[in-house]
Design an enzyme around this catalytic site. Structure first.
Site, PDB file in Angstrom:
ATOM      1  N   CYS A   2      22.547 -11.350  -7.586  1.00  0.00           N
ATOM      2  CA  CYS A   2      21.619 -10.254  -7.303  1.00  0.00           C
ATOM      3  C   CYS A   2      20.813  -9.906  -8.545  1.00  0.00           C
ATOM      4  CB  CYS A   2      22.387  -9.005  -6.849  1.00  0.00           C
ATOM      5  SG  CYS A   2      23.427  -9.267  -5.399  1.00  0.00           S
ATOM      6  N   ASP A 104      33.191  -8.024  -3.029  1.00  0.00           N
ATOM      7  CA  ASP A 104      33.999  -7.999  -4.248  1.00  0.00           C
ATOM      8  C   ASP A 104      33.540  -6.875  -5.175  1.00  0.00           C
ATOM      9  OD1 ASP A 104      31.628  -9.728  -4.378  1.00  0.00           O
ATOM     10  OD2 ASP A 104      32.155  -9.994  -6.477  1.00  0.00           O
ATOM     11  N   ILE A 302      20.394 -34.504 -11.153  1.00  0.00           N
ATOM     12  CA  ILE A 302      19.056 -34.694 -11.713  1.00  0.00           C
ATOM     13  C   ILE A 302      19.006 -36.076 -12.343  1.00  0.00           C
ATOM     14  CG2 ILE A 302      17.387 -33.956 -13.447  1.00  0.00           C
ATOM     15  CD1 ILE A 302      18.493 -31.154 -13.231  1.00  0.00           C
TER      16      ILE A 302
END
Length: 672
Positions: A2, A104, A302
């Site tokens: 977030c 959590d 990659i």
């Protein structure tokens, strides 16, 4: 997971505009596109906002942050993950706690009142940065995880504290000045920053393993910075008494701790994939993840179009050996600079190598494939002595009994083994810094290439900035920011690893190589090697278990021997970075296009940060016939930094960031 933001006024009667909080969330929409929330305490002059990436508890209404405690005493905004949360929630529930969500994050609201701040923190395991306001004690706490995996910035404008997950969040507030700091720019140009600092005036980072406590006292702020955790290596005298001869004891210990760290990071309400290079680190995490679950693990790799830097063949061998579903994204080195400007919008600092660009493109690829979470290998080299700088410091400063001939032999071995690193991860010539020598007995090899770059910096700065840093000693500034108590009496390898963890790991690898370029595409990276339980165990490992003869990461190799391909088990450390610009004509041409745009005389004069004559002289040095390849690698980095400083100026000084934040809130429909 977030992005968080908030405002804390010195005057508790000062109202906060909720839409401003939402704008601060909107400008970091990439960190949390799944929803937003805000909360103001109008009688306290406090407001938090949150941009959510749904990973645990997908119920948007129930899990929306900021969270308020049932008694309305605590306000929480959290970014990241707490692991082992199910066990802790169950124990708290048995003691009478009542949870409103399955998140959590919420357990902080129950641990803090029961245990207090100091006793709560040891229970928090994972990667996190959060803000907690305690109404009863009228204090704001800004808390960051132990290694700095998750970012958290703050500033004091005089009448308010503004904080957020990214610099642009702070700049979205119209009262936060957007000005470069002369010393900050100096460090952007030389690569290594002073822990806790940024390129901008009065903008601070919460240091890893620290809590910044801000209390209001008679209309003014009282700020306390407290360390709650550190990488505490044993004293050499303790090692002599406690180190064991039984290798299997350490091998089994590493295996056990790493397995638990990986398994905890597979916990999510969405699918979890793995990043997979051809290195021991990511191969180990993939092997552990594959052994821990029934279904095949998705692995993303990659690949580079330069064989010297491409690890795809070994990564593919590893994926096939554990039955992983591998997805390889092949990158053309010449195209990386096309995404350089966008990458710096997210890194918010300069980068010396386009690996950060490659990682951002990879996270975009992972996001489009439908994944929000990956397990990564960052932190392994820091724990197990994997970098060439560590091996160099161990043998040059940790073996006083070596004869001059033996020392010369090791110098030759190291020089041959580390040709690919010369100029970037190892200095071409020895650099000795007086302040660092005084602090730890030697100048750590990891800082030497950047201290060597520092000699070019004053001439690159505009006259007014150059005057501000006249006589400035960057090595001394870094030394003063380190905790001498954590270095005194330690083995040279421990000292070298500690300095790397405090500078290179937090300031580079976890920033422009980690969270910032992953979260640019709403993708959370989880590094099990940076689990603090594993790290505390690894701090006790004898130096010879980390680097044994010519073998780096010896104990990890042995612990993972059963799952690693033979070619990887036997191979020395490989440089996972994008090729330097001058090694590829297309890439050098792409860099020159950027340079022509951002380092023209007109662009330099307009920004007022660099000196056009100094910039021109550095390019001439780079292209001079007598300039060695190693020096070119170093100057490649400086050129990237010069372009980067100009881009940062465009993004965060020249741009009206508050207006941009308002625009983004409108674009996403994020309104109060």
């Amino acid at each position: 997971m977030c992005g968080i933001a908030g405002i804390f006024h010195a005057n508790p009667e000062q109202k906060i505009d909720p839409q401003l909080l939402v704008n601060m969330a909107a400008i970091q929409h990439h960190r949390g596109p799944d929803g937003f929330g805000y909360k103001t305490l109008d009688d306290q002059g406090v407001g938090f906002s949150h941009a959510r990436l749904s990973i645990i508890d997908l119920n948007e209404e129930r899990a929306r942050q900021p969270f308020m405690s049932a008694d309305e005493n605590l306000l929480l905004a959290h970014n990241g993950e707490f692991y082992d949360y199910k066990r802790i929630r169950a124990e708290l529930t048995l003691k009478g706690a009542r949870f409103r969500a399955k998140s959590d994050s919420e357990m902080v609201l129950h641990l803090y009142p029961r245990l207090g701040l100091e006793d709560m923190l040891p229970h928090l395991r994972g990667e996190f940065a959060f803000a907690l306001y305690d109404k009863q004690h009228d204090r704001l706490m800004l808390i960051r995880d132990r290694f700095g995996v998750k970012p958290l910035y703050w500033t004091d404008t005089g009448d308010k504290i503004v904080f957020g997950s990214e610099l642009k969040v702070l700049f979205a507030h119209p009262d936060v000045p957007r000005r470069f700091n002369a010393k900050g720019v100096f460090h952007q140009l030389m690569q290594t920053t002073v822990p806790g600092s940024t390129a901008f005036d009065n903008i601070n980072q919460v240091k890893p393993g620290h809590v910044v406590i801000i209390e209001r006292k008679h209309g003014k702020f009282q700020v306390t910075d407290q360390k709650y955790w550190d990488m505490d290596f044993p004293l050499q005298s303790e090692r002599l008494k406690n180190d064991r001869d039984d290798e299997e004891y350490y091998i089994e210990g590493v295996r056990k701790e790493l397995l638990q760290a990986v398994q905890l990071r597979l916990e999510a309400d969405v699918p979890v994939a793995c990043y997979l290079s051809g290195g021991i680190d990511s191969c180990s995490t993939l092997g552990m993840a594959a052994a821990s679950q029934q279904s095949p693990v998705k692995a993303f790799t990659i690949g580079f179009d330069d064989a010297d830097y491409d690890e795809t063949p070994i990564a593919t061998e590893m994926a096939e050996s554990v039955g992983a579903d591998q997805d390889v994204m092949l990158l053309n080195a010449g195209h990386l600079y096309e995404n350089f400007e966008e990458t710096l919008w997210h890194t918010e600092r300069t980068i010396y190598n386009t690996l950060g660009v490659a990682k951002m493109l990879m996270s975009r690829h992972v996001n489009k494939a439908g994944y929000k979470v990956v397990v990564t290998g960052e932190g392994s080299d820091e724990l197990f002595g994997g970098y060439p700088a560590f091996r160099r410091d161990m043998f040059l400063h940790g073996m006083d009994t070596l004869s001059p001939a033996e020392r010369a032999e090791w110098e030759a071995i190291l020089a041959e083994a580390n040709k690919l690193f010369q100029g970037a991860m190892l200095a071409e010539d020895e650099v000795s810094d007086p302040a660092l020598n005084e602090l730890m007995g030697f100048t750590p090899s990891c800082l030497q290439p950047w201290l060597a770059s520092a000699v070019h910096v004053p001439g690159l700065l505009a006259a007014d900035l150059r005057q501000e840093v006249e006589g400035y000693a960057p090595g001394q500034a870094i030394a003063e920011a380190l905790d001498g108590d954590m270095l005194e009496g330690r083995h040279p390898l421990d000292k070298a690893q500690y300095v790397w963890i405090k500078t290179m790991l937090e300031g580079q690898i976890l920033t422009w190589g980690g969270d910032r370029v992953d979260m640019a595409n709403s993708m959370e990276a989880r590094p099990p090697f940076l689990d603090h339980h594993l790290a505390e165990y690894c701090a006790q490992l004898p130096p010879s278990m980390r680097i044994k003869g010519r073998t780096e990461k010896y104990v990890l190799r042995e612990a993972m021997k059963g799952i690693l391909p033979t070619t990887l088990y036997e191979r020395e450390k490989f440089a996972f970075m994008a090729p330097p610009a001058h090694t590829d004509p297309d890439k050098w041409a792409a860099l020159k296009v950027l340079s022509d745009n951002y380092l023209s005389d007109e662009a330099i004069e307009e920004a007022g940060v660099l000196d056009k004559d100094g910039v021109r002289a550095l390019f001439e040095l780079h292209e001079a016939e007598e300039t060695t390849a190693s020096t070119q690698v170093k100057l490649d980095a400086v050129i990237n930094h010069m372009v980067g400083v100009q881009i940062l100026h465009k993004h965060f000084v020249a741009t009206d960031v508050p207006a941009l934040a308002r625009q983004k809130a409108e674009e996403y429909g994020w309104r109060v």
